[in-house]
Design a protein around this motif. Structure first.
Motif, mmCIF file in Angstrom:
data_model
loop_
_atom_site.group_PDB
_atom_site.id
_atom_site.type_symbol
_atom_site.label_atom_id
_atom_site.label_comp_id
_atom_site.label_asym_id
_atom_site.label_seq_id
_atom_site.Cartn_x
_atom_site.Cartn_y
_atom_site.Cartn_z
ATOM 1 N N LEU A 41 -36.157 8.515 -82.106
ATOM 2 C CA LEU A 41 -37.698 8.344 -81.852
ATOM 3 C C LEU A 41 -38.093 7.283 -83.057
ATOM 4 C CD1 LEU A 41 -40.333 9.529 -81.095
ATOM 5 C CD2 LEU A 41 -40.302 11.171 -83.161
ATOM 6 N N GLU A 42 -37.797 6.890 -83.920
ATOM 7 C CA GLU A 42 -37.911 6.080 -85.156
ATOM 8 C C GLU A 42 -37.660 4.772 -84.647
ATOM 9 O OE1 GLU A 42 -35.762 8.585 -85.671
ATOM 10 O OE2 GLU A 42 -37.375 9.849 -86.744
ATOM 11 N N GLU A 43 -36.617 4.533 -83.817
ATOM 12 C CA GLU A 43 -36.316 3.155 -83.234
ATOM 13 C C GLU A 43 -37.692 2.847 -82.291
ATOM 14 O OE1 GLU A 43 -31.704 3.048 -83.930
ATOM 15 O OE2 GLU A 43 -32.298 4.068 -82.120
ATOM 16 N N PHE A 44 -37.685 3.889 -81.245
ATOM 17 C CA PHE A 44 -38.525 3.681 -80.332
ATOM 18 C C PHE A 44 -40.248 3.359 -80.721
ATOM 19 C CE2 PHE A 44 -41.625 4.551 -76.942
ATOM 20 C CZ PHE A 44 -40.889 3.977 -75.809
ATOM 21 N N ASP A 77 -42.295 16.208 -77.698
ATOM 22 C CA ASP A 77 -42.346 17.109 -78.709
ATOM 23 C C ASP A 77 -43.370 16.706 -79.857
ATOM 24 O OD1 ASP A 77 -40.680 18.875 -77.300
ATOM 25 O OD2 ASP A 77 -39.103 18.552 -78.750
ATOM 26 N N THR A 78 -43.481 15.507 -80.171
ATOM 27 C CA THR A 78 -44.251 15.002 -81.386
ATOM 28 C C THR A 78 -45.551 14.394 -80.570
ATOM 29 O OG1 THR A 78 -43.200 12.832 -81.384
ATOM 30 C CG2 THR A 78 -42.516 14.520 -82.841
ATOM 31 N N PHE A 79 -45.578 14.111 -79.422
ATOM 32 C CA PHE A 79 -46.667 13.406 -78.762
ATOM 33 C C PHE A 79 -47.407 12.213 -79.322
ATOM 34 C CE2 PHE A 79 -49.833 13.340 -75.328
ATOM 35 C CZ PHE A 79 -48.851 13.689 -74.309
ATOM 36 N N PRO A 80 -46.791 11.406 -79.985
ATOM 37 C CA PRO A 80 -47.368 10.215 -80.628
ATOM 38 C C PRO A 80 -48.312 9.163 -79.657
ATOM 39 C CG PRO A 80 -45.187 9.638 -80.497
ATOM 40 C CD PRO A 80 -45.166 10.903 -79.718
ATOM 41 N N LEU A 81 -49.528 9.256 -79.812
ATOM 42 C CA LEU A 81 -50.393 8.393 -78.857
ATOM 43 C C LEU A 81 -50.026 6.805 -79.159
ATOM 44 C CD1 LEU A 81 -53.777 9.956 -78.721
ATOM 45 C CD2 LEU A 81 -51.772 10.297 -77.073
ATOM 46 N N MET A 82 -49.666 6.281 -78.301
ATOM 47 C CA MET A 82 -49.305 4.526 -78.316
ATOM 48 C C MET A 82 -50.083 3.958 -77.699
ATOM 49 S SD MET A 82 -45.287 5.020 -78.833
ATOM 50 C CE MET A 82 -44.904 6.374 -77.261
#
Length: 153
Positions: A41-44, A77-82
């Motif tokens: 996730l961090e890399e993405f 799961d974290t659903f970070p809007l991008m």
């Protein structure tokens, strides 16, 4: 030139082969590009202001390959809007498994990125192994067009 992360989901190595050709083309075009075979996730998320290209095969049941699934689940799961992420998806599949399963790995990833408000540079490329034995024959022309859009973005 753009910073581009290439995120791979592969089962038998076909998607990895396509991704390696993609990385070579993008690097030759002057882009800063990194290949991720077991992406986190961090890399993405490091690319959310840049470009991401997902190259994914599909399992027989239309699922995301095991090496890409943890990233997909973390994003879901974290659903970070991008909203600033621009992306592309190359989906590899086999239409003989049925319409619902065809290119399911790439299709699911594309749908999730849209839900996260990321912006596709071009429509997802679906490569059918029943029609194109060599996925690169289809992927490279699409990539040339996608790269032009990346250059302009």
């Amino acid at each position: 030139m753009a910073k581009i992360g290439v995120f791979v989901g592969t089962v038998y190595g076909g998607a990895e082969e396509v991704a390696e050709a993609v990385v070579s083309h993008l690097a030759e075009s002057g882009h800063q590009v990194e290949l991720y075979l077991d992406p986190t996730l961090e890399e993405f998320l490091a690319y959310q202001q840049d470009l991401a290209l997902v190259v994914s095969s599909t399992t027989g049941q239309g699922e995301i390959p095991d090496n890409l699934l943890p990233l997909y689940q973390s994003l879901n799961d974290t659903f970070p809007l991008m909203p600033n992420l621009r992306y592309g998806v190359i989906a590899l599949g086999d239409s003989s498994y049925g319409e619902e399963r065809f290119c399911g790995g790439g299709r699911q990833f594309d749908e999730l990125l849209r839900e996260l408000q990321a912006k596709p540079l071009a429509e997802r490329l679906d490569v059918d192994a029943c029609v194109n034995f060599d996925a690169l024959e289809v992927a490279m022309p699409w990539l040339v067009s996608w790269t032009k859009l990346a250059d302009a973005a």
